[in-house]
Write an enzyme that holds these catalytic residues in place. Structure first.
Site, PDB file in Angstrom:
ATOM      1  N   GLU A 272       9.238  -4.065  10.244  1.00  0.00           N
ATOM      2  CA  GLU A 272       9.683  -2.670   9.596  1.00  0.00           C
ATOM      3  C   GLU A 272      10.251  -1.774  10.606  1.00  0.00           C
ATOM      4  O   GLU A 272       9.524  -1.611  11.703  1.00  0.00           O
ATOM      5  CB  GLU A 272       8.589  -1.953   8.846  1.00  0.00           C
ATOM      6  CG  GLU A 272       8.572  -0.703   8.357  1.00  0.00           C
ATOM      7  CD  GLU A 272       7.894   0.098   7.297  1.00  0.00           C
ATOM      8  OE1 GLU A 272       6.914  -0.798   6.757  1.00  0.00           O
ATOM      9  OE2 GLU A 272       8.011   1.088   6.923  1.00  0.00           O
TER      10      GLU A 272
ATOM     11  N   LYS B 225      -0.982  -9.471   2.708  1.00  0.00           N
ATOM     12  CA  LYS B 225      -0.150  -9.126   3.834  1.00  0.00           C
ATOM     13  C   LYS B 225      -1.155  -8.296   4.614  1.00  0.00           C
ATOM     14  O   LYS B 225      -1.744  -7.493   4.203  1.00  0.00           O
ATOM     15  CB  LYS B 225       1.085  -8.281   3.408  1.00  0.00           C
ATOM     16  CG  LYS B 225       1.965  -7.559   4.516  1.00  0.00           C
ATOM     17  CD  LYS B 225       3.176  -6.891   3.966  1.00  0.00           C
ATOM     18  CE  LYS B 225       3.079  -5.507   3.503  1.00  0.00           C
ATOM     19  NZ  LYS B 225       2.514  -4.638   4.593  1.00  0.00           N
TER      20      LYS B 225
ATOM     21  N   ASP C  43      -0.900  -6.271  -0.479  1.00  0.00           N
ATOM     22  CA  ASP C  43      -1.204  -5.696   0.592  1.00  0.00           C
ATOM     23  C   ASP C  43      -2.775  -5.434   0.955  1.00  0.00           C
ATOM     24  O   ASP C  43      -3.415  -5.279   0.074  1.00  0.00           O
ATOM     25  CB  ASP C  43      -0.579  -4.281   0.833  1.00  0.00           C
ATOM     26  CG  ASP C  43       0.222  -4.174   2.107  1.00  0.00           C
ATOM     27  OD1 ASP C  43       0.097  -4.816   3.084  1.00  0.00           O
ATOM     28  OD2 ASP C  43       1.042  -3.094   2.017  1.00  0.00           O
TER      29      ASP C  43
ATOM     30  N   ASP D  90       0.841  -1.038   0.166  1.00  0.00           N
ATOM     31  CA  ASP D  90      -0.080   0.099   0.069  1.00  0.00           C
ATOM     32  C   ASP D  90       0.807   1.161   0.185  1.00  0.00           C
ATOM     33  O   ASP D  90       0.391   2.220  -0.121  1.00  0.00           O
ATOM     34  CB  ASP D  90      -1.068  -0.046   1.109  1.00  0.00           C
ATOM     35  CG  ASP D  90      -0.333  -0.082   2.550  1.00  0.00           C
ATOM     36  OD1 ASP D  90       0.861  -0.104   2.639  1.00  0.00           O
ATOM     37  OD2 ASP D  90      -1.199  -0.030   3.510  1.00  0.00           O
ATOM     38  N   SER D  91       2.177   1.119   0.072  1.00  0.00           N
ATOM     39  CA  SER D  91       3.294   2.349  -0.282  1.00  0.00           C
ATOM     40  C   SER D  91       2.820   2.815  -1.559  1.00  0.00           C
ATOM     41  O   SER D  91       3.324   3.905  -1.857  1.00  0.00           O
ATOM     42  CB  SER D  91       4.606   1.690  -0.217  1.00  0.00           C
ATOM     43  OG  SER D  91       4.848   0.723  -1.112  1.00  0.00           O
TER      44      SER D  91
ATOM     45  N   GLU E 298      -1.142  -5.603   8.327  1.00  0.00           N
ATOM     46  CA  GLU E 298      -0.599  -5.021   9.460  1.00  0.00           C
ATOM     47  C   GLU E 298      -1.181  -5.335  10.799  1.00  0.00           C
ATOM     48  O   GLU E 298      -2.403  -5.486  10.698  1.00  0.00           O
ATOM     49  CB  GLU E 298      -0.308  -3.417   9.400  1.00  0.00           C
ATOM     50  CG  GLU E 298       0.346  -3.143   8.075  1.00  0.00           C
ATOM     51  CD  GLU E 298       0.524  -1.528   8.040  1.00  0.00           C
ATOM     52  OE1 GLU E 298       0.185  -0.837   9.013  1.00  0.00           O
ATOM     53  OE2 GLU E 298       1.033  -0.875   6.961  1.00  0.00           O
TER      54      GLU E 298
HETATM   55  O1  KIV Z   1       3.649  -0.991   1.819  1.00  0.00           O
HETATM   56  C1  KIV Z   1       4.595  -1.649   1.655  1.00  0.00           C
HETATM   57  O2  KIV Z   1       5.447  -1.382   0.406  1.00  0.00           O
HETATM   58  C2  KIV Z   1       5.061  -2.203   2.825  1.00  0.00           C
HETATM   59  C3  KIV Z   1       6.683  -2.544   2.637  1.00  0.00           C
HETATM   60  C4  KIV Z   1       7.651  -1.542   2.936  1.00  0.00           C
HETATM   61  C5  KIV Z   1       7.250  -3.700   3.728  1.00  0.00           C
HETATM   62  O3  KIV Z   1       4.623  -2.423   3.540  1.00  0.00           O
END
Ligand code: KIV
Length: 275
Positions: free
Chosen positions: A192, A123, A94, A55-56, A125
């Site tokens: 992280e 993924k 994500d 989600d970056s 959090e």
């Molecule tokens: O969103 C993302 O790119 C991430 C990475 C920085 C691990 O969570």
């Protein structure tokens, strides 16, 4: 098709069990983010093991100040682009902010990332409070990458992007969260911005592979944001390294990154945080 397998079948592709095997064999996992077909294909050609559609993308692709505005539809769109490119790398999608506020919502959204996005793992959090969701996902055959340490979706609660786990209570909580997620069936853990000694301790005690970003060289693998590796980010975080400037060109940079992770030449102490 002669083998009877799709992209996910042949042994040369990276699978969950292959990642576990890499940990057992002491072979570092080289992971990167990617958000589109062209760069995902370049990562795949360079030998990147895991491509994360993070989600970056809200920050590096969409230009937001945080990852919070990213939607499930955004992740699905970018994951489809990336999945078309990856012949070898495992594609992880994500789960964005507020997409897993309860088990049923999380299960439905993870299902969409797998079905519509063609992700091979999701993924999320969060700590022990996500264990019930991880267990449900595992029961449905959805591989999970947990994410502890700095959780960028909580930036407003944290008051900034800061190293996590520096004091004993935080470190102990992170360890019990990690264990709860592993016990619930998580297949991978991203740490992280975690002090290097704590990350090394967790990688040494957990059975699942632990992938670090700003978590020092003692992890089972490394992940960076593609834009930081390629020198696109104007002020990259301290834990990143611009492989593009050193290697001269995108493909060479990606190959240099994979080689450096595999040989242990990245990260060094200058890319980590003391305990
Ligand atoms: O969103 C993302 O790119 C991430 C990475 C920085 C691990 O969570």
């Amino acid at each position: 098709m002669t083998s009877g397998y799709g992209k996910e079948g042949p042994a040369r592709t990276v699978t969950v069990s292959r990642l576990a095997g890499m940990k057992a064999a002491g072979q570092p996992v080289a992971a990167l983010t990617a958000y589109d077909y062209g760069f995902a294909a370049a990562c795949d050609r360079a030998g990147v093991d895991v491509v994360l559609v993070g989600d970056s993308l809200g920050m590096v692709v969409q230009g937001h100040e945080t990852t919070l505005p990213v939607t499930v539809d955004d992740i699905i769109y970018h994951t489809r682009c990336v999945a078309r490119a990856c012949e070898r790398a495992l594609v992880v999608a994500d789960m964005p902010f507020m997409s897993h506020t309860d088990v049923e919502t999380g299960l439905a959204n993870a299902g969409r990332l797998m079905k519509e996005g063609a992700a091979q793992m999701v993924k999320l959090e969060g700590g022990a409070e996500q264990a019930a969701l991880v267990e449900r996902l595992a029961a449905h055959g959805i591989p999970v990458c947990a994410h502890l340490g700095l959780k960028p979706q909580q930036v407003h609660k944290l008051g900034g992007y800061r190293v996590q786990g520096r004091d004993q209570a935080e470190a102990a909580l992170m360890e019990s969260d990690a264990r709860a997620l592993e016990d619930a069936g998580a297949d991978l853990l991203i740490l992280e911005c975690v002090p290097s000694p704590l990350a090394e301790h967790l990688a040494g005690t957990l059975e699942i592979p632990v992938i670090g970003i700003g978590a020092g060289p003692g992890c089972d693998g490394q992940i960076l944001v593609l834009h930081d590796v390629l020198g696109v980010t104007p002020q990259p975080p301290r834990f990143a390294r611009d492989f593009s400037r050193e290697a001269g060109g995108v493909q060479a940079a990606l190959e240099a990154y994979v080689t450096a992770v595999r040989s242990g030449a990245f990260p060094t102490s200058e890319h980590g945080f003391a305990g």
